[in-house]
Design a protein around this motif. Structure first.
Motif, PDB file in Angstrom:
ATOM      1  N   SER A 151       0.831  -1.216   0.000  1.00 37.88           N
ATOM      2  CA  SER A 151       0.000   0.000   0.000  1.00 37.88           C
ATOM      3  C   SER A 151       0.866   1.266   0.000  1.00 37.88           C
ATOM      4  CB  SER A 151      -0.976  -0.002   1.181  1.00 37.88           C
ATOM      5  OG  SER A 151      -0.286   0.231   2.393  1.00 37.88           O
ATOM      6  N   PHE A 152       2.121   1.147   0.404  1.00 30.63           N
ATOM      7  CA  PHE A 152       3.008   2.312   0.411  1.00 30.63           C
ATOM      8  C   PHE A 152       3.571   2.633  -0.976  1.00 30.63           C
ATOM      9  CE2 PHE A 152       3.707   3.651   4.861  1.00 30.63           C
ATOM     10  CZ  PHE A 152       2.850   2.730   5.469  1.00 30.63           C
ATOM     11  N   SER A 153       3.234   1.794  -1.961  1.00 31.45           N
ATOM     12  CA  SER A 153       3.724   2.066  -3.313  1.00 31.45           C
ATOM     13  C   SER A 153       2.697   2.852  -4.128  1.00 31.45           C
ATOM     14  CB  SER A 153       4.057   0.754  -4.030  1.00 31.45           C
ATOM     15  OG  SER A 153       2.880  -0.003  -4.199  1.00 31.45           O
ATOM     16  N   GLY A 154       1.535   3.141  -3.541  1.00 33.24           N
ATOM     17  CA  GLY A 154       0.494   3.852  -4.297  1.00 33.24           C
ATOM     18  C   GLY A 154       0.267   5.257  -3.763  1.00 33.24           C
ATOM     19  N   ALA A 155      -0.576   5.987  -4.473  1.00 33.20           N
ATOM     20  CA  ALA A 155      -0.818   7.388  -4.112  1.00 33.20           C
ATOM     21  C   ALA A 155      -1.697   7.528  -2.867  1.00 33.20           C
ATOM     22  CB  ALA A 155      -1.494   8.096  -5.293  1.00 33.20           C
ATOM     23  N   ASP A 156      -2.520   6.530  -2.585  1.00 30.51           N
ATOM     24  CA  ASP A 156      -3.498   6.689  -1.496  1.00 30.51           C
ATOM     25  C   ASP A 156      -2.839   6.836  -0.132  1.00 30.51           C
ATOM     26  OD1 ASP A 156      -5.365   6.483  -3.453  1.00 30.51           O
ATOM     27  OD2 ASP A 156      -6.382   4.715  -2.651  1.00 30.51           O
ATOM     28  N   GLN A 157      -1.773   6.104   0.090  1.00 30.30           N
ATOM     29  CA  GLN A 157      -1.095   6.193   1.403  1.00 30.30           C
ATOM     30  C   GLN A 157      -0.536   7.602   1.598  1.00 30.30           C
ATOM     31  OE1 GLN A 157       2.611   6.079   1.302  1.00 30.30           O
ATOM     32  NE2 GLN A 157       2.683   6.626   3.473  1.00 30.30           N
ATOM     33  N   THR A 158       0.067   8.153   0.542  1.00 29.81           N
ATOM     34  CA  THR A 158       0.610   9.508   0.639  1.00 29.81           C
ATOM     35  C   THR A 158      -0.521  10.503   0.899  1.00 29.81           C
ATOM     36  OG1 THR A 158       2.261   8.863  -0.977  1.00 29.81           O
ATOM     37  CG2 THR A 158       2.043  11.223  -0.573  1.00 29.81           C
ATOM     38  N   GLU A 159      -1.588  10.369   0.115  1.00 31.55           N
ATOM     39  CA  GLU A 159      -2.718  11.293   0.255  1.00 31.55           C
ATOM     40  C   GLU A 159      -3.364  11.174   1.638  1.00 31.55           C
ATOM     41  OE1 GLU A 159      -4.045  13.782  -0.950  1.00 31.55           O
ATOM     42  OE2 GLU A 159      -6.134  13.756  -0.279  1.00 31.55           O
ATOM     43  N   GLY A 160      -3.607   9.946   2.088  1.00 30.04           N
ATOM     44  CA  GLY A 160      -4.283   9.741   3.372  1.00 30.04           C
ATOM     45  C   GLY A 160      -3.480  10.309   4.526  1.00 30.04           C
ATOM     46  N   MET A 161      -2.208  10.046   4.542  1.00 30.44           N
ATOM     47  CA  MET A 161      -1.381  10.482   5.674  1.00 30.44           C
ATOM     48  C   MET A 161      -1.092  11.985   5.605  1.00 30.44           C
ATOM     49  SD  MET A 161       1.085   7.251   6.416  1.00 30.44           S
ATOM     50  CE  MET A 161       0.340   5.651   6.745  1.00 30.44           C
TER      51      MET A 161
ATOM     52  N   ALA B 175      -3.047  14.225   4.226  1.00 27.92           N
ATOM     53  CA  ALA B 175      -4.291  14.908   4.582  1.00 27.92           C
ATOM     54  C   ALA B 175      -4.459  14.942   6.098  1.00 27.92           C
ATOM     55  CB  ALA B 175      -5.479  14.208   3.922  1.00 27.92           C
ATOM     56  N   PHE B 176      -4.166  13.813   6.746  1.00 31.08           N
ATOM     57  CA  PHE B 176      -4.306  13.787   8.205  1.00 31.08           C
ATOM     58  C   PHE B 176      -3.387  14.824   8.842  1.00 31.08           C
ATOM     59  CE2 PHE B 176      -2.801  12.560  12.384  1.00 31.08           C
ATOM     60  CZ  PHE B 176      -4.000  12.449  13.069  1.00 31.08           C
ATOM     61  N   LEU B 177      -2.133  14.831   8.402  1.00 25.84           N
ATOM     62  CA  LEU B 177      -1.154  15.723   9.042  1.00 25.84           C
ATOM     63  C   LEU B 177      -1.442  17.191   8.728  1.00 25.84           C
ATOM     64  CD1 LEU B 177       2.014  13.502   8.564  1.00 25.84           C
ATOM     65  CD2 LEU B 177       0.763  13.937  10.688  1.00 25.84           C
ATOM     66  N   LYS B 178      -2.056  17.450   7.585  1.00 26.83           N
ATOM     67  CA  LYS B 178      -2.413  18.840   7.240  1.00 26.83           C
ATOM     68  C   LYS B 178      -3.823  19.194   7.715  1.00 26.83           C
ATOM     69  CE  LYS B 178       0.735  19.700   3.450  1.00 26.83           C
ATOM     70  NZ  LYS B 178       0.968  19.912   2.024  1.00 26.83           N
ATOM     71  N   ARG B 179      -4.437  18.308   8.441  1.00 29.29           N
ATOM     72  CA  ARG B 179      -5.779  18.535   9.013  1.00 29.29           C
ATOM     73  C   ARG B 179      -6.804  18.890   7.940  1.00 29.29           C
ATOM     74  NH1 ARG B 179      -5.662  18.651  14.541  1.00 29.29           N
ATOM     75  NH2 ARG B 179      -3.593  18.758  15.470  1.00 29.29           N
ATOM     76  N   ARG B 180      -6.758  18.160   6.828  1.00 30.48           N
ATOM     77  CA  ARG B 180      -7.795  18.317   5.793  1.00 30.48           C
ATOM     78  C   ARG B 180      -8.361  16.930   5.475  1.00 30.48           C
ATOM     79  NH1 ARG B 180      -5.745  16.234   1.136  1.00 30.48           N
ATOM     80  NH2 ARG B 180      -3.520  16.464   0.671  1.00 30.48           N
ATOM     81  N   SER B 181      -9.453  16.905   4.720  1.00 30.68           N
ATOM     82  CA  SER B 181     -10.024  15.612   4.321  1.00 30.68           C
ATOM     83  C   SER B 181      -9.215  15.029   3.180  1.00 30.68           C
ATOM     84  CB  SER B 181     -11.466  15.784   3.840  1.00 30.68           C
ATOM     85  OG  SER B 181     -12.239  16.351   4.848  1.00 30.68           O
ATOM     86  N   ALA B 182      -9.061  13.731   3.201  1.00 27.79           N
ATOM     87  CA  ALA B 182      -8.350  13.061   2.100  1.00 27.79           C
ATOM     88  C   ALA B 182      -9.280  12.916   0.904  1.00 27.79           C
ATOM     89  CB  ALA B 182      -7.876  11.689   2.548  1.00 27.79           C
ATOM     90  N   THR B 183      -8.704  13.046  -0.281  1.00 25.22           N
ATOM     91  CA  THR B 183      -9.465  12.782  -1.504  1.00 25.22           C
ATOM     92  C   THR B 183      -8.772  11.657  -2.248  1.00 25.22           C
ATOM     93  OG1 THR B 183     -10.011  15.113  -1.615  1.00 25.22           O
ATOM     94  CG2 THR B 183     -10.424  13.816  -3.596  1.00 25.22           C
ATOM     95  N   PHE B 184      -9.476  10.559  -2.371  1.00 32.80           N
ATOM     96  CA  PHE B 184      -8.887   9.404  -3.034  1.00 32.80           C
ATOM     97  C   PHE B 184      -9.533   9.242  -4.401  1.00 32.80           C
ATOM     98  CE2 PHE B 184      -8.716   8.346   1.550  1.00 32.80           C
ATOM     99  CZ  PHE B 184      -7.339   8.233   1.687  1.00 32.80           C
TER     100      PHE B 184
END
Ligand code: HXC
Length: 262
Positions: free
Chosen positions: A238-248, A250-259
């Protein structure tokens, strides 16, 4: 919207599709045609860009699916029965392995092959008028679409033996008590309940959802050590795809993730 013989597919909201078995006069009984339509429908869904959750239900107010079609089975030879069972097994495996969650909305009778179909979904939501059963032994046959295997894995051997050997129906409250279904609601609220689950799933990473679904289903048939090893591998993947980057991020920037679907 897409139509198949005795089956409709409809997009209810972005990412959320509803597959309706549409043979209400026969209480949506599964014959070869309906089983083939289910295979075609899931193959068609797999080609679409925006599928995050699938709701599976039966047309009409009386039944989800009242079983495999008894009229179609009555004169089958052992060889034809084998092929019919294999076709049904293929449908159940297709749903179980579908990379998107499939939620059964059980709106009435859910018997025999219908119960087996619901058991192949990721989870079951039921109306309070639903009833579940594996009445095959009264017809002189054991279950043939995976019921002896999946029911025992889901509710445990004792409840599976009781349901399958007595052939008795249980109501939605009892199905909830033995964890055959996940939640029960009024008939008028069933679709909305399905949608609410669909929306929550659709907001999550489709890659992570698919990996988690695969891990849980495959893990049922593995020992703990192998299951955990497989989890490590898919977790790493899962760390090879865009979703892990986006999800984490988004969390750290206190915004909603968009997948988005890749
Ligand atoms: C074919 C079915 C059917 C079925 C209902 N119908 N269930 N046709 N196969 N499984 C048809 C009836 O023949 C009837 O058609 C119409 O649907 C309405 O059903 P009724 O019986 O009149 O309704 P009701 O009196 O309300 O009773 C509902 C019911 C009953 C309790 C659900 O229909 C019933 O017991 N059905 C069979 C349930 C069952 O045994 N399922 C397991 C099947 S074996 P007409 O034309 O008369 O109006 C199985 C094996 C799986 O699933 C594995 C295979 C490999």
């Amino acid at each position: 919207m897409a139509s198949f013989t005795d089956l409709q597919l409809e997009q209810l909201e972005p990412g959320i599709w509803c597959c309706t078995i549409d043979r209400p006069k026969a209480l949506n009984a599964l014959n070869g045609t309906v089983l083939s339509s289910l295979l075609e429908a899931f193959a068609w869904l797999q080609q679409q860009d925006d599928v995050r959750a699938v709701l599976l239900t039966g047309a009409g107010e009386k039944a989800f699916v009242a079983g495999a079609d008894i009229a179609a089975m009555q004169t089958m030879t052992p060889l034809q029965a084998r092929e019919f069972s294999q076709l049904g097994m293929q449908v159940m495996a297709t749903i179980e392995q579908f990379p998107v969650p499939v939620i059964a909305l059980v709106n009435g009778y859910c018997l025999g092959g219908g119960c087996e179909l619901a058991l192949s979904c990721d989870f079951i939501l039921a109306s309070d008028t639903a009833s579940f059963g594996q009445p095959e032994v009264a017809l002189g046959i054991p279950p043939g679409f995976g019921g002896t295997q999946r029911l025992a894995r889901i509710v445990g051997k004792n409840h599976a033996l009781s349901m399958i050997l007595t052939g008795e129906r249980i109501n939605a409250a009892e199905a909830l008590r033995i964890q055959l279904c996940n939640q029960v609601t009024e008939p008028s609220q069933l679709l909305e309940l399905g949608l609410s689950y669909g929306r929550k799933i659709a907001a999550n990473s489709p890659t992570a959802v698919a990996l988690a679904k695969e891990l849980i289903h495959k893990g049922q048939n593995l020992d703990l050590q192998y299951g955990c090893q497989m989890e490590t591998e898919l977790f790493a993947l899962s760390f090879s795809g865009a979703d892990q980057t986006e999800g984490m991020t988004a969390f750290l920037k206190r915004r909603s993730a968009t997948f988005s679907l890749s």
